[in-house]
Design a protein around this motif. Structure first.
Motif, PDB file in Angstrom:
ATOM      1  N   LEU A 169      34.247  23.783   4.910  1.00 44.91           N
ATOM      2  CA  LEU A 169      33.502  22.979   3.939  1.00 44.91           C
ATOM      3  C   LEU A 169      33.900  23.370   2.522  1.00 44.91           C
ATOM      4  O   LEU A 169      33.060  23.462   1.623  1.00 44.91           O
ATOM      5  CB  LEU A 169      32.001  23.146   4.138  1.00 44.91           C
ATOM      6  N   ASN A 170      35.182  23.625   2.334  1.00 40.17           N
ATOM      7  CA  ASN A 170      35.708  23.917   1.010  1.00 40.17           C
ATOM      8  C   ASN A 170      35.396  25.330   0.550  1.00 40.17           C
ATOM      9  O   ASN A 170      35.557  25.660  -0.625  1.00 40.17           O
ATOM     10  CB  ASN A 170      35.161  22.917  -0.021  1.00 40.17           C
ATOM     11  N   GLY A 171      34.923  26.190   1.470  1.00 41.33           N
ATOM     12  CA  GLY A 171      34.531  27.538   1.087  1.00 41.33           C
ATOM     13  C   GLY A 171      35.708  28.453   0.851  1.00 41.33           C
ATOM     14  O   GLY A 171      36.779  28.311   1.453  1.00 41.33           O
ATOM     15  N   VAL A 172      35.484  29.439  -0.024  1.00 41.61           N
ATOM     16  CA  VAL A 172      36.499  30.443  -0.352  1.00 41.61           C
ATOM     17  C   VAL A 172      36.010  31.838  -0.009  1.00 41.61           C
ATOM     18  O   VAL A 172      36.784  32.694   0.385  1.00 41.61           O
ATOM     19  CB  VAL A 172      36.877  30.367  -1.848  1.00 41.61           C
ATOM     20  N   VAL A 173      34.683  32.069  -0.125  1.00 42.99           N
ATOM     21  CA  VAL A 173      34.122  33.377   0.208  1.00 42.99           C
ATOM     22  C   VAL A 173      33.007  33.213   1.232  1.00 42.99           C
ATOM     23  O   VAL A 173      32.367  32.168   1.320  1.00 42.99           O
ATOM     24  CB  VAL A 173      33.584  34.107  -1.042  1.00 42.99           C
TER      25      VAL A 173
ATOM     26  N   ILE B  80      18.750  26.669  -4.892  1.00 35.94           N
ATOM     27  CA  ILE B  80      19.297  27.924  -4.354  1.00 35.94           C
ATOM     28  C   ILE B  80      19.139  27.962  -2.842  1.00 35.94           C
ATOM     29  O   ILE B  80      20.041  28.432  -2.118  1.00 35.94           O
ATOM     30  CB  ILE B  80      18.614  29.121  -5.039  1.00 35.94           C
ATOM     31  N   ASN B  81      18.035  27.443  -2.322  1.00 32.60           N
ATOM     32  CA  ASN B  81      17.886  27.358  -0.863  1.00 32.60           C
ATOM     33  C   ASN B  81      18.987  26.519  -0.232  1.00 32.60           C
ATOM     34  O   ASN B  81      19.358  26.722   0.931  1.00 32.60           O
ATOM     35  CB  ASN B  81      16.526  26.756  -0.509  1.00 32.60           C
ATOM     36  N   ALA B  82      19.524  25.570  -0.986  1.00 39.46           N
ATOM     37  CA  ALA B  82      20.588  24.701  -0.472  1.00 39.46           C
ATOM     38  C   ALA B  82      21.866  25.466  -0.174  1.00 39.46           C
ATOM     39  O   ALA B  82      22.703  24.988   0.587  1.00 39.46           O
ATOM     40  CB  ALA B  82      20.873  23.574  -1.460  1.00 39.46           C
ATOM     41  N   TRP B  83      22.032  26.662  -0.780  1.00 44.92           N
ATOM     42  CA  TRP B  83      23.210  27.456  -0.437  1.00 44.92           C
ATOM     43  C   TRP B  83      23.210  27.783   1.055  1.00 44.92           C
ATOM     44  O   TRP B  83      24.266  27.809   1.691  1.00 44.92           O
ATOM     45  CB  TRP B  83      23.230  28.762  -1.229  1.00 44.92           C
ATOM     46  N   GLU B  84      22.022  28.022   1.609  1.00 46.64           N
ATOM     47  CA  GLU B  84      21.938  28.288   3.045  1.00 46.64           C
ATOM     48  C   GLU B  84      22.120  26.999   3.838  1.00 46.64           C
ATOM     49  O   GLU B  84      22.753  27.000   4.894  1.00 46.64           O
ATOM     50  CB  GLU B  84      20.609  28.956   3.391  1.00 46.64           C
ATOM     51  N   THR B  85      21.563  25.913   3.345  1.00 43.90           N
ATOM     52  CA  THR B  85      21.740  24.627   4.026  1.00 43.90           C
ATOM     53  C   THR B  85      23.215  24.283   4.162  1.00 43.90           C
ATOM     54  O   THR B  85      23.642  23.682   5.158  1.00 43.90           O
ATOM     55  CB  THR B  85      21.026  23.512   3.241  1.00 43.90           C
ATOM     56  N   LEU B  86      23.990  24.704   3.184  1.00 42.76           N
ATOM     57  CA  LEU B  86      25.421  24.441   3.208  1.00 42.76           C
ATOM     58  C   LEU B  86      26.140  25.242   4.283  1.00 42.76           C
ATOM     59  O   LEU B  86      27.258  24.915   4.655  1.00 42.76           O
ATOM     60  CB  LEU B  86      26.012  24.752   1.822  1.00 42.76           C
ATOM     61  N   GLY B  87      25.499  26.277   4.790  1.00 47.56           N
ATOM     62  CA  GLY B  87      26.112  27.020   5.884  1.00 47.56           C
ATOM     63  C   GLY B  87      26.109  28.518   5.723  1.00 47.56           C
ATOM     64  O   GLY B  87      26.669  29.241   6.552  1.00 47.56           O
TER      65      GLY B  87
ATOM     66  N   ALA C  63      35.311  28.847  -6.335  1.00 51.16           N
ATOM     67  CA  ALA C  63      35.607  29.731  -5.196  1.00 51.16           C
ATOM     68  C   ALA C  63      34.322  29.820  -4.385  1.00 51.16           C
ATOM     69  O   ALA C  63      33.733  30.875  -4.224  1.00 51.16           O
ATOM     70  CB  ALA C  63      36.080  31.113  -5.659  1.00 51.16           C
ATOM     71  N   ALA C  64      33.906  28.690  -3.864  1.00 54.06           N
ATOM     72  CA  ALA C  64      32.546  28.507  -3.371  1.00 54.06           C
ATOM     73  C   ALA C  64      32.209  29.390  -2.181  1.00 54.06           C
ATOM     74  O   ALA C  64      33.029  29.606  -1.284  1.00 54.06           O
ATOM     75  CB  ALA C  64      32.332  27.045  -2.994  1.00 54.06           C
ATOM     76  N   MET C  65      30.960  29.860  -2.168  1.00 56.93           N
ATOM     77  CA  MET C  65      30.399  30.537  -1.007  1.00 56.93           C
ATOM     78  C   MET C  65      29.923  29.451  -0.048  1.00 56.93           C
ATOM     79  O   MET C  65      28.870  28.846  -0.219  1.00 56.93           O
ATOM     80  CB  MET C  65      29.237  31.435  -1.425  1.00 56.93           C
ATOM     81  N   ALA C  66      30.728  29.200   0.961  1.00 59.66           N
ATOM     82  CA  ALA C  66      30.461  28.126   1.923  1.00 59.66           C
ATOM     83  C   ALA C  66      31.374  28.348   3.122  1.00 59.66           C
ATOM     84  O   ALA C  66      32.353  29.102   3.037  1.00 59.66           O
ATOM     85  CB  ALA C  66      30.734  26.754   1.300  1.00 59.66           C
TER      86      ALA C  66
ATOM     87  N   ALA D 223      30.517  33.089 -11.352  1.00 58.37           N
ATOM     88  CA  ALA D 223      30.002  31.727 -11.212  1.00 58.37           C
ATOM     89  C   ALA D 223      30.825  30.868 -10.272  1.00 58.37           C
ATOM     90  O   ALA D 223      30.336  29.837  -9.790  1.00 58.37           O
ATOM     91  CB  ALA D 223      29.940  31.052 -12.588  1.00 58.37           C
ATOM     92  N   SER D 224      32.033  31.262  -9.974  1.00 56.54           N
ATOM     93  CA  SER D 224      32.867  30.437  -9.102  1.00 56.54           C
ATOM     94  C   SER D 224      32.339  30.385  -7.677  1.00 56.54           C
ATOM     95  O   SER D 224      32.653  29.457  -6.929  1.00 56.54           O
ATOM     96  CB  SER D 224      34.317  30.934  -9.113  1.00 56.54           C
ATOM     97  N   VAL D 225      31.507  31.344  -7.257  1.00 56.85           N
ATOM     98  CA  VAL D 225      31.017  31.336  -5.872  1.00 56.85           C
ATOM     99  C   VAL D 225      29.801  30.429  -5.693  1.00 56.85           C
ATOM    100  O   VAL D 225      29.425  30.128  -4.562  1.00 56.85           O
ATOM    101  CB  VAL D 225      30.682  32.758  -5.364  1.00 56.85           C
ATOM    102  N   LEU D 226      29.171  29.990  -6.775  1.00 56.44           N
ATOM    103  CA  LEU D 226      27.994  29.129  -6.653  1.00 56.44           C
ATOM    104  C   LEU D 226      28.450  27.760  -6.184  1.00 56.44           C
ATOM    105  O   LEU D 226      29.125  27.038  -6.910  1.00 56.44           O
ATOM    106  CB  LEU D 226      27.259  29.016  -7.988  1.00 56.44           C
ATOM    107  N   PRO D 227      28.080  27.342  -4.978  1.00 58.06           N
ATOM    108  CA  PRO D 227      28.647  26.109  -4.416  1.00 58.06           C
ATOM    109  C   PRO D 227      28.084  24.838  -5.022  1.00 58.06           C
ATOM    110  O   PRO D 227      28.721  23.784  -4.966  1.00 58.06           O
ATOM    111  CB  PRO D 227      28.297  26.203  -2.929  1.00 58.06           C
ATOM    112  N   LEU D 228      26.889  24.923  -5.585  1.00 54.17           N
ATOM    113  CA  LEU D 228      26.205  23.770  -6.167  1.00 54.17           C
ATOM    114  C   LEU D 228      25.575  24.176  -7.495  1.00 54.17           C
ATOM    115  O   LEU D 228      25.232  25.346  -7.694  1.00 54.17           O
ATOM    116  CB  LEU D 228      25.082  23.274  -5.242  1.00 54.17           C
TER     117      LEU D 228
END
Length: 612
Positions: A561-565, A140-147, A554-557, A582-587
């Motif tokens: 970087l392929n983000g949608v939201v 879950i911390n990786a969501w922030e690492t992604l941007g 529909a990734a949160m990113a 669940a579509s917003v979970l990038p990983l």
């Protein structure tokens, strides 16, 4: 929660104000304005009465001055024993409450694969295995690492996405039942500080869980395999083995799906309504305050009698239709890859190539034995790291190979996504697996009448697929084009083979082999005891089943970087459209997705409240 809403003029007045400028607007917006009819208007329209959708509906409608409509094609199944009775898990598959989405197999797989998803109030929470296991803290911390690092500030609150920022919402959503003494003796364990006791979602162990011959041999066998006991699978660290709780009302032994948790207790609210229908598209306002800053007026939906109707939103349209249904709705609304939209004859409103891409799916596998262990009402979860699977030296060698290939893997995924960037995402995933050693595979050990089962799957697949609108037809919202590319990445295939070998060794361990009578599946003809990796590959590819746990479409990113939201879950280029599912979970989170989705929705409700 207090939501102070600005009251607007009735819809018909808004239409009359906008008509003079129609002559200069694109055809899509003319169509949208002409579609405005004498339909109901709500503050919030939520598309989908699933896991996240009903949680959001509950929280927003807590303010009586706020009106909330939820549009859902599924039905109320509160009295359906296939839903309410946990012992009937699996019997709802293939019934009217299962979407049974057809899945496009890759070359060489001629089977007609089916993805199970719930078609009911509560979404997939009405037919899943009810497991309540949160994601790993590192994942879950990786969501922030992604941007997603505190990019947007609302009031005095920075909306970051990390384990520490999501943990309070895990706790406020949960109503944990402490295991009884006999349940503790049967293998249930917990650590009090990791649980909430006043939330909407009942979490605990089935009333049928009692001490027997199951716990001891299984625990000893995993210890013999070199694994440590994990005292609480919801503490943010999954590696090890333990008995996970479920979303159920323990003493009544009743499934606690999203409808029972979040809707039924508040269904008498006059400001909350579930409307039967399938949303076809978002209706956009013809007046834009800024370029690439579009405003949703509402949605067009298809009622059960096949007529088209409209609902209008004073505040927001929230898509909570799930990782499979949300992308086709966005695409039907003109939001997505412009090349794809043009090929479908849909006018592009916002060009976001990431819509429908980055589909992260899982494949399920199973070994079955006959044996003499007593049936157990719950299952043991075992989470394996790459070191557990390959050993330290083997994991280091595989990491080196993966690092060398990540750029190529990212290019392959990008080709499917028309140029969107996957390499950075895959690098983060590689760090999670090899540097932070999060769980790479999960094994579920189950004992039923005369049968000993191990179900297993990998948790961090590098394979990426897609889900898109099949055509511009409204009917195809219910029949999306799902192309998961399961096990297409060589790392994924190697890891599921390693997990299968690990499971076989478990049942051959001295602690448990005396309880095994015979191997039922796979047979020696299907998978010999000394099977080569090629034989393993052939068997696994021909027997896997799709999991219900899809995400990422529909990734949160960041948008590049392929983000949608964005970090407030708002669709890029819009002012009032969010995605909360669940579509917003990038990983992948390595845990089971249900617990994370409830926390996501609880936090999203706070974000929305602060923004008003």
């Amino acid at each position: 929660m207090s939501l102070c809403l600005l009251k607007r003029n009735p819809t018909q007045q808004a239409i009359s104000m906008k008509l003079p400028i129609l002559i200069s607007l694109p055809s899509l917006f003319i169509q949208n304005v002409l579609a405005l009819a004498s339909s109901s208007t709500y503050d919030f329209i939520i598309v989908g009465a699933g896991t996240s959708g009903l949680a959001i509906a509950n929280r927003l409608s807590a303010d009586p001055s706020v009106t909330v409509a939820v549009i859902e094609p599924g039905t109320d199944e509160r009295d359906n024993p296939l839903v309410t009775d946990p012992t009937k898990f699996g019997q709802s598959f293939g019934t009217d409450i299962d979407w049974q989405y057809r899945v496009s197999g890759d070359q060489g797989d001629e089977r007609q694969l089916v993805m199970r998803q719930g078609k009911a109030w509560g979404g997939t929470s009405v037919l899943n295995g009810m497991t309540y296991v949160r994601g790993e803290a590192s994942a879950i911390n990786a969501w922030e690492t992604l941007g997603n690092l505190e990019i947007r500030e609302t009031g005095n609150t920075n909306w970051s996405w990390s384990w520490s920022s999501l943990l309070p919402y895990f706790l406020i959503s949960e109503n944990y039942t402490i295991p009884r003494a006999d349940q503790l003796a049967a293998g249930a364990t917990y650590e009090l500080q990791h649980h909430g006791f006043d939330g909407s979602v009942n979490v605990g162990y089935t009333s049928g869980l009692k001490n027997g011959s199951f716990a001891g041999p299984v625990m000893n066998a995993w210890k013999e395999m070199g694994l440590a006991h994990n005292p609480d699978l919801n503490r943010g660290d999954l590696v090890g083995f333990g008995m996970g709780p479920q979303t159920l009302i323990s003493e009544e032994n009743v499934r606690c799906d999203a409808s029972r948790a979040y809707y039924l207790p508040v269904e008498a609210r006059l400001n909350l309504e579930i409307i039967s229908g399938t949303v076809k598209r978002i209706i956009w306002s013809p007046v834009q305050n800024q370029q690439d800053n579009f405003v949703a007026e509402g949605v067009e939906y298809i009622a059960p009698n096949s007529t088209a109707s409209n609902l209008f939103a004073r505040r927001e349209v929230i898509l909570s239709a799930g990782a499979v249904r949300t992308p086709p709705i966005l695409e039907a609304s003109g939001v997505g890859n412009s090349q794809l939209l043009t090929s479908l004859g849909i006018e592009t409103v916002i060009d976001i190539p990431g819509v429908g891409e980055n589909l992260v799916g899982q494949t399920g596998h199973q070994f079955t034995y006959s044996g003499i262990l007593e049936p157990a009402a719950s299952a043991y979860h075992t989470f394996l790291s790459v070191v557990d699977l390959y050993g330290k030296d083997g994991a280091d060698a595989i990491e080196k190979s993966a690092r060398e290939k990540i750029a190529a893997w990212g290019d392959d995924a990008a080709a499917n996504a028309s140029g969107t960037n996957y390499t950075h995402l895959l690098e983060i995933q590689c760090d999670l697996l090899f540097k932070q050693r999060i769980a790479a595979a999960e094994v579920l050990t189950i004992v039923v009448e005369g049968l000993l089962l191990s179900q297993y799957w990998i948790l961090q697949p590098f394979s990426r697929g897609s889900v898109h609108l099949r055509s511009a037809s409204a009917a195809d919202i219910n029949d999306p084009l799902i192309t998961p590319h399961y096990l297409s990445n060589p790392f994924d295939l190697a890891t599921v083979i390693a997990a299968g070998k690990f499971v076989r060794k478990f049942w051959q361990s001295t602690s448990i082999q005396g309880y095994v009578n015979a191997t039922l599946s796979p047979t020696s003809d299907e998978l010999p005891a000394n099977a080569t990796d090629a034989q393993w590959e052939a068997y696994l590819q021909s027997t896997f089943s799709p999991s219900t746990r899809s995400m990422g479409t529909a990734a949160m990113a960041p948008r590049n970087l392929n983000g949608v939201v964005d970090p407030e879950l708002r669709v890029y280029g819009t002012r009032n459209v969010r995605v909360i599912d669940a579509s917003v979970l990038p990983l992948q989170t390595s845990g089971h997705v249900t617990a994370t989705l409830y926390a996501l929705a609880e936090k999203a409700a706070d974000i929305i409240a602060k923004a008003l």
